[in-house]
Write a protein that holds these residues in place. Structure first.
Motif, PDB file in Angstrom:
ATOM      1  N   UNK A 209       0.843  -1.257  -0.008  1.00 24.89           N
ATOM      2  CA  UNK A 209      -0.109  -0.210  -0.144  1.00 24.89           C
ATOM      3  C   UNK A 209       0.888   1.172   0.146  1.00 24.89           C
ATOM      4  N   UNK A 210       0.358   2.314  -0.613  1.00 22.71           N
ATOM      5  CA  UNK A 210       0.998   3.538  -0.624  1.00 22.71           C
ATOM      6  C   UNK A 210       0.256   4.226   0.302  1.00 22.71           C
ATOM      7  N   UNK A 211      -0.623   4.465   0.339  1.00 20.78           N
ATOM      8  CA  UNK A 211      -1.515   5.128   1.321  1.00 20.78           C
ATOM      9  C   UNK A 211      -2.820   4.320   1.795  1.00 20.78           C
ATOM     10  N   UNK A 212      -2.773   4.246   2.994  1.00 19.06           N
ATOM     11  CA  UNK A 212      -3.803   3.391   3.492  1.00 19.06           C
ATOM     12  C   UNK A 212      -5.194   4.081   3.759  1.00 19.06           C
ATOM     13  N   UNK A 213      -5.036   5.368   3.938  1.00 17.35           N
ATOM     14  CA  UNK A 213      -6.195   6.287   4.087  1.00 17.35           C
ATOM     15  C   UNK A 213      -6.844   6.244   2.601  1.00 17.35           C
ATOM     16  N   UNK A 214      -6.087   6.739   1.655  1.00 13.05           N
ATOM     17  CA  UNK A 214      -6.592   6.449   0.186  1.00 13.05           C
ATOM     18  C   UNK A 214      -7.369   5.146  -0.174  1.00 13.05           C
ATOM     19  N   UNK A 215      -6.646   4.155   0.319  1.00 13.89           N
ATOM     20  CA  UNK A 215      -7.163   2.719   0.133  1.00 13.89           C
ATOM     21  C   UNK A 215      -8.638   2.596   0.721  1.00 13.89           C
ATOM     22  N   UNK A 216      -8.579   2.983   2.052  1.00 11.99           N
ATOM     23  CA  UNK A 216      -9.957   2.972   2.586  1.00 11.99           C
ATOM     24  C   UNK A 216     -11.231   3.824   1.877  1.00 11.99           C
ATOM     25  N   UNK A 217     -10.715   5.060   1.683  1.00 11.98           N
ATOM     26  CA  UNK A 217     -11.352   5.896   1.018  1.00 11.98           C
ATOM     27  C   UNK A 217     -12.026   5.287  -0.282  1.00 11.98           C
TER      28      UNK A 217
END
Length: 258
Positions: A209-217
């Protein structure tokens, strides 16, 4: 009237692994949870659009994966000649999504500009980000830019009527999902925006993952584009169980998603 497309998932490789490898933080009920590898075909409105190009047998040997068939040979099972395909969507530049593009010599390759920036920029100095990339794939894509064969997209874009690209990010900086109009309504090919149904259904991200926040979004973003049962994860063997083969001889090889 917006055209509708047939959509197919073609399985070309497999990797045995455990559930603890598929979620950040592992899995308390660890057990077998293998990955399947797919490329996808959209057919309609007089077009054949391929989504991702997979990897070769040589790459499978290097990475310890089970290579079942060349993706181009898989397309032949659906009467598609890779050498004549005009449009290929590259969801992102990880080795299992962008290998074999030399088998599509007539195609324009559709890629997010942000993904090229990520794959050639400073973050590739860290193996936690670069490990899923193959430098020769990335360099090969740069060569195709200079050949005029890459069409860059900056965020969401309509590719053709009924087919659109959507920047999701998360797994990589520039990952894009594909939304397709079908006879059962809009369908989203998530690619690695969600490897498994469980990643998005349980909000438990995959660990590359590059960005967990972006993945969740991204899970919510995909639900805004299609009904939950019309979002197709990128590596889940359940896809081959939940969707029928277009004909009995293709059982376990091709699933029709529309």
């Amino acid at each position: 009237m917006e055209p509708v497309y047939e959509v197919y998932a073609l399985k070309y490789a497999h990797h045995d692994r455990r559930a603890s490898e598929n979620f950040i933080g592992g899995d308390p009920h660890d057990g077998p949870m293998p990955l399947d590898y797919f490329v996808w075909l959209l057919r309609g409105a007089g077009r054949e659009i391929v989504v991702d190009t997979g990897f070769s047998a040589a790459m499978a040997a290097k990475r310890g994966r089970d290579h079942l068939r060349c993706p181009a040979r898989g397309l032949q099972l659906l009467d598609v000649d890779a050498a004549r395909v005009r449009d290929v969507v590259i969801t992102h530049l990880h080795y299992d999504h962008v290998g074999n593009f030399e088998l599509f010599p007539a195609a324009t390759l559709h890629l997010q500009e942000l993904e090229m920036r990520y794959a050639t920029g400073r973050y590739m100095c860290s193996t936690c980000f670069s490990g899923a990339y193959e430098v020769e794939d990335v360099v090969g894509m740069v060569r195709r830019v200079y050949e005029g064969r890459v069409r860059f997209h900056d965020g969401d874009a309509e590719l053709f009527p009924g087919v659109s690209l959507h920047l999701i990010g998360g797994h990589t900086m520039g990952l894009q999902a594909v939304r397709v109009a079908t006879r059962r309504g809009p369908l989203v090919l998530a690619s690695d925006a969600s490897h498994f149904y469980a990643n998005m259904e349980q909000a438990r991200p995959f660990p590359i993952v590059w960005s967990v926040a972006d993945m969740l979004d991204g899970y919510g973003r995909m639900r805004s584009l299609a009904a939950a049962d019309c979002i197709i994860p990128g590596h889940d063997p359940l896809v081959m169980e939940r969707y029928p083969a277009p004909e009995p001889s293709l059982q376990g090889i091709v699933a029709r998603l529309d």
